[in-house]
Design a protein around this motif. Structure first.
Motif, PDB file in Angstrom:
ATOM      1  N   UNK A  21       8.585   8.062  -6.938  1.00 32.27           N
ATOM      2  CA  UNK A  21       7.771   7.793  -8.117  1.00 32.27           C
ATOM      3  C   UNK A  21       8.275   8.580  -9.320  1.00 32.27           C
ATOM      4  N   UNK A  22       8.543   7.842 -10.400  1.00 38.45           N
ATOM      5  CA  UNK A  22       9.028   8.469 -11.639  1.00 38.45           C
ATOM      6  C   UNK A  22       7.967   9.383 -12.240  1.00 38.45           C
ATOM      7  N   UNK A  23       6.705   8.921 -12.257  1.00 32.82           N
ATOM      8  CA  UNK A  23       5.664   9.700 -12.928  1.00 32.82           C
ATOM      9  C   UNK A  23       5.145  10.840 -12.045  1.00 32.82           C
ATOM     10  N   UNK A  24       5.069  10.586 -10.729  1.00 37.18           N
ATOM     11  CA  UNK A  24       4.469  11.612  -9.859  1.00 37.18           C
ATOM     12  C   UNK A  24       5.510  12.529  -9.224  1.00 37.18           C
ATOM     13  N   UNK A  25       6.776  12.179  -9.384  1.00 35.59           N
ATOM     14  CA  UNK A  25       7.876  12.991  -8.831  1.00 35.59           C
ATOM     15  C   UNK A  25       7.692  13.231  -7.334  1.00 35.59           C
ATOM     16  N   UNK A  26       7.273  12.206  -6.619  1.00 32.67           N
ATOM     17  CA  UNK A  26       7.149  12.324  -5.165  1.00 32.67           C
ATOM     18  C   UNK A  26       7.596  11.015  -4.534  1.00 32.67           C
ATOM     19  N   UNK A  27       7.975  11.092  -3.254  1.00 39.94           N
ATOM     20  CA  UNK A  27       8.413   9.877  -2.577  1.00 39.94           C
ATOM     21  C   UNK A  27       7.292   9.361  -1.690  1.00 39.94           C
ATOM     22  N   UNK A  28       6.973   8.083  -1.860  1.00 38.63           N
ATOM     23  CA  UNK A  28       5.931   7.452  -1.042  1.00 38.63           C
ATOM     24  C   UNK A  28       6.554   6.397  -0.165  1.00 38.63           C
ATOM     25  N   UNK A  29       5.943   6.214   1.014  1.00 38.79           N
ATOM     26  CA  UNK A  29       6.335   5.069   1.811  1.00 38.79           C
ATOM     27  C   UNK A  29       5.378   3.936   1.458  1.00 38.79           C
ATOM     28  N   UNK A  70       0.837  -1.200   0.000  1.00 35.30           N
ATOM     29  CA  UNK A  70       0.000   0.000   0.000  1.00 35.30           C
ATOM     30  C   UNK A  70       0.867   1.244   0.000  1.00 35.30           C
ATOM     31  N   UNK A  71       0.369   2.255  -0.690  1.00 37.97           N
ATOM     32  CA  UNK A  71       1.126   3.506  -0.766  1.00 37.97           C
ATOM     33  C   UNK A  71       0.759   4.454   0.368  1.00 37.97           C
ATOM     34  N   UNK A  72      -0.406   4.243   0.942  1.00 42.55           N
ATOM     35  CA  UNK A  72      -0.801   5.076   2.083  1.00 42.55           C
ATOM     36  C   UNK A  72      -1.145   4.167   3.242  1.00 42.55           C
ATOM     37  N   UNK A  73      -0.779   4.607   4.424  1.00 42.28           N
ATOM     38  CA  UNK A  73      -1.113   3.800   5.600  1.00 42.28           C
ATOM     39  C   UNK A  73      -2.632   3.812   5.758  1.00 42.28           C
ATOM     40  N   UNK A  74      -3.210   2.659   6.004  1.00 43.13           N
ATOM     41  CA  UNK A  74      -4.650   2.655   6.229  1.00 43.13           C
ATOM     42  C   UNK A  74      -4.911   2.421   7.715  1.00 43.13           C
ATOM     43  N   UNK A  75      -6.131   2.641   8.113  1.00 38.50           N
ATOM     44  CA  UNK A  75      -6.503   2.479   9.525  1.00 38.50           C
ATOM     45  C   UNK A  75      -6.279   1.049   9.987  1.00 38.50           C
TER      46      UNK A  75
END
Ligand code: 5GP
Length: 194
Positions: free
Chosen positions: A98-106, A80-85
């Motif tokens: 992310x190459x396309x979004x130019x942001x770093x995700x955990x 998952x790219x976002x922590x869920x509950x």
């Protein structure tokens, strides 16, 4: 894979010299018949690898992975790219730029679903600079699981990810490899030429 290459030629949109849009069958709308063929092709290419699980990244890796998992009769886990509950305890996490979004995700998975007995096939929709695959490999290392190999739907062979991962001795199977997106045209690598 010829049917995939035809689909890319007919429906893919070259957004720039480095980005291909395939929203009509992979990244937004999904073509289930093509996904089934893709899943069967991954299953054939990794038939002897002893795969016990498939690991991918939400959301665009899920469709081809589920089809491969169906054919190989193994479960599919998506990071998952976002922590869920509900994803709270005992996580394995890695940073992915992310190459396309130019942001770093955990990206994270629960430790419940992959362990040291697993032999894992990593699948993703695109391979560009290899950051997503490296993040998934990092997660497998934390879990103590073995890597069977990497299955990619579309590799952009003019970017560094494929070379970098193959140089580690890992089997990378890409169903279409694009050598160039110059001047709005998609040029594929000839099969067998890496
Ligand atoms: P990498 O981590 O290898 O640099 O990039 C792979 C990830 O970025 C994939 O999970 C995919 O979502 C996205 N990506 C990279 N290049 C492209 C592209 O040309 N088109 C699309 N649709 N996604 C891409």
């Amino acid at each position: 894979m010829k049917s995939l290459e035809s689909k890319i030629l007919n429906e893919g949109k070259v957004l720039s010299e480095t980005v291909l849009k395939v929203d009509s069958f992979l990244n937004h709308q999904i073509d289930p018949k093509l996904m089934r063929q893709i899943g069967e092709e991954f299953a054939a290419r990794f038939a002897d690898a002893g795969v016990t699980k498939i690991l991918t990244l939400e959301s665009s890796g899920i469709a081809p992975s589920v089809m491969a998992g169906l054919t190989m009769n193994v479960p599919v886990v998506f990071a998952r790219k976002r922590k869920s509950l509900t994803l709270i305890n005992d996580l394995y996490s890695a940073e992915v730029h992310s190459f396309t979004k130019k942001e770093t995700n955990e990206i994270s998975i629960s430790s419940e679903y992959i362990n040291q007995n697993d032999v894992v096939l990593v699948i993703d929709d695109f391979l560009a600079n290899g950051q997503a695959v490296l993040g998934l490999m990092d997660i497998l290392k934390q879990a103590g699981a073995s890597l069977a190999g990497v299955g990619i739907v579309i590799e952009k062979g003019f970017q560094d990810g494929g070379k970098m991962i193959r140089e580690k001795g890992i089997q990378v199977e890409s169903l279409a490899i694009i050598d160039s997106l110059a001047e709005g045209n998609v040029t594929f690598r000839k099969e067998g030429a890496l």
